[in-house]
Design an enzyme around this catalytic site. Structure first.
Site, PDB file in Angstrom:
ATOM      1  CB  CYS A 318      -0.908   0.006   1.221  1.00  0.00           C
ATOM      2  SG  CYS A 318      -1.690  -1.580   1.590  1.00  0.00           S
ATOM      3  CB  ALA A 319       3.534   2.059  -2.412  1.00  0.00           C
ATOM      4  N   GLY A 320       1.196   4.309  -1.493  1.00  0.00           N
ATOM      5  CA  GLY A 320       0.941   5.744  -1.554  1.00  0.00           C
ATOM      6  C   GLY A 320       0.959   6.385  -0.169  1.00  0.00           C
ATOM      7  N   GLY A 323       6.423   7.830   0.791  1.00  0.00           N
ATOM      8  CA  GLY A 323       7.548   8.093   1.685  1.00  0.00           C
ATOM      9  C   GLY A 323       8.269   6.828   2.119  1.00  0.00           C
ATOM     10  CD  GLU A 343      -2.017   3.716  -3.211  1.00  0.00           C
ATOM     11  OE1 GLU A 343      -3.236   3.961  -3.148  1.00  0.00           O
ATOM     12  OE2 GLU A 343      -1.320   3.360  -2.240  1.00  0.00           O
ATOM     13  CB  CYS A 442      -0.381   6.331  10.915  1.00  0.00           C
ATOM     14  SG  CYS A 442       0.121   7.866  11.715  1.00  0.00           S
TER      15      CYS A 442
END
Length: 518
Positions: A318-320, A323, A343, A442
């Site tokens: 889930c690269a988007g 960063g 993504e 997060c």
């Protein structure tokens, strides 16, 4: 002259304060704003305020009306209007501070307004919140805060509500912040609600954070400190991507830039306030970037976790926005591996491509758009390391996105936790036996962290939970000692949960898993 300088001067020179536009001395009562008479007709009164306050108001309206993020709206707005220096700093603190402390100010304003706040026009309520923050949360003299906010109301909303705004803000200013908070606490039905109101978080989030503290081996007595940390703007932290830039090269492009080493991650460097990171050459060309130190730490941990057998192909599921992918790509290049960045959203895929532009081409196998839930079935056992930076409520980054706390609801959890479970399951299928998966959110919410992992692992016998705490300690800056909470003796005692009030990072969660079946 800048707005905050005008305000300070008006508060520092009482003699000037008591003179009218013609230089005549006013009475003491008028100078203390106890008199309300004016020789001007309402249509002649000041209708305008300074550009900084206007910008802050426009940001609040964009956030409310368009579900925009303040950190994406404010910087281009300031550039477009030519607001710089102290005025830009004033607008930033006014907008972000008002958004963070909205709940606290609403609790206070509700005691000064004769009807429920949800019956006020949203434009008027935003004006009142901006005024309350200036009166109670900034070093702006009360009379200047009231006067400027009334002018803002006349300019942006209309003359009709200005009298009410004037009266309400004068009432707010007659009581100190500490006394207001005492009143709010006294009127709350329980301690958690009192903390939620005074600490400006929704009650459900406050309860969830309390449970998360306990679940990660910390004292629930830290809750007030955690809420306060969420209400403090974060420092700008840069990541120096290994092999792409050295620490002494980071300041090139701005001779005035001042950087200090990060507290935990050897790649982290803290930028002194007042420096625009976009002015730095290494940030502009992608060798460095703006990235929270907690995000750097969990990425470094994945790259440092031992794998069994070959270590050639890595996946960011889930690269988007890119960063972590950029940092992973730089680490892969140094270790002779290749990264695939996946993504689901095309516009975020473009951000990932931009993010990894400085990574050597032979270290980035592909940047692609695809549904991560299907990767495990489409490419079973194809990867040696997989990062699942799962979509979540973002409760760990409330200091960075102050408006998000007012948008999220408990109903969001059902959709998100289902998605998180599917993505983690897919990642465990995509990694080969002996390879490792990092599950990252997060958010410290137990439903998005430990409970998701536990639920997935209950259905599998080929996965081993690793000691993420030991790996994180191994990648720290030499000599650093990190408090990761008490080990509760359970599987969760192996996981890492970072906290803004303890570590100065976003509240990142990390679970490390190894696929063990044949």
């Amino acid at each position: 002259m800048t707005a905050d300088r005008r305000d300070r001067q008006s508060g520092d020179h009482r003699g000037d304060d008591r003179r009218d536009a013609r230089g005549r001395q006013r009475g003491a009562a008028r100078s203390r704003a106890q008199g309300h008479r004016t020789s001007q007709a309402p249509s002649q009164r000041r209708r305008f305020t300074d550009p900084a306050r206007t910008a802050a108001y426009d940001v609040l309206r964009e956030v409310d009306a368009s579900d925009a993020y303040a950190n994406l709206v404010l910087p281009p707005l300031l550039r477009e209007r030519g607001i710089t220096g102290r005025d830009a700093a004033f607008a930033t603190e006014l907008a972000y501070g008002t958004l963070r402390l909205r709940g606290r100010y609403d609790a206070i304003l509700s005691r000064c307004v004769s009807r429920p706040l949800d019956q006020l026009d949203p434009e008027v309520l935003d004006v009142l919140r901006l005024g309350a923050h200036q009166v109670l949360g900034m070093r702006v003299p009360a009379h200047a805060a009231v006067s400027e906010t009334v002018g803002l109301c006349r300019d942006r909303v209309g003359a009709g509500p200005a009298q009410m705004v004037n009266a309400v803000l004068r009432a707010v200013g007659r009581t100190s912040l500490d006394d207001w908070l005492d009143q709010v606490r006294a009127g709350a039905p329980d301690e958690t609600t009192a903390l939620a109101l005074t600490g400006s978080h929704p009650v459900w989030i406050t309860r969830a954070l309390r449970e998360a503290l306990h679940g990660s081996g910390r004292s629930v007595g830290e809750l007030a400190d955690l809420l306060e940390a969420d209400n403090t703007g974060p420092r700008v932290t840069l990541v120096a991507r290994p092999g792409l830039v050295e620490a002494d090269e980071l300041a090139v492009g701005d001779r005035e830039a001042r950087l200090s080493p990060g507290r935990w991650a050897p790649t982290a460097h803290v930028l002194a306030s007042g420096t625009d990171p976009a002015a730095l050459e290494a940030v502009g060309d992608g060798r460095a970037g703006v990235q929270d130190e907690g995000s750097q730490l969990v990425t470094l941990a994945l790259a440092a976790t031992p794998v069994e057998g070959c270590d050639e192909r890595w996946l960011d599921l889930c690269a988007g926005p890119g960063g972590k992918a950029a940092l992973l790509g730089a680490l892969a290049a140094r270790q002779g591996a290749r990264l695939v960045a996946n993504e689901v959203q095309p516009h975020r895929t473009r951000l990932v491509r931009q993010g990894v532009r400085a990574v050597p081409g032979d270290a980035v196998e592909a940047v692609r758009t695809g549904d991560g839930r299907e990767t495990g079935s489409e490419e079973p056992g194809a990867y040696d390391r997989v990062l699942v930076d799962a979509p979540c409520t973002g409760l760990g980054a409330l200091r960075r996105r102050p408006e998000s706390r007012w948008r999220r609801t408990p109903a969001d959890l059902g959709t998100l936790t289902g998605l998180q479970s599917e993505l983690l399951t897919s990642a465990l299928e995509a990694v080969r036996p002996g390879g490792v998966v990092a599950y990252v959110t997060c958010s410290p919410h137990l439903a998005e962290t430990r409970l998701v992992v536990d639920d997935v692992l209950r259905r599998r016998e080929d996965v081993e939970r690793l000691d993420a705490r030991a790996v994180v300690r191994d990648v720290l800056v030499p000599g650093a000692e990190i408090d990761l909470g008490a080990d509760d003796g359970g599987a969760g005692g192996l996981d890492v949960q970072l906290w803004p009030h303890v570590h100065g990072t976003d509240a990142m969660h990390l679970t490390l898993l190894r696929r063990s079946g044949g």
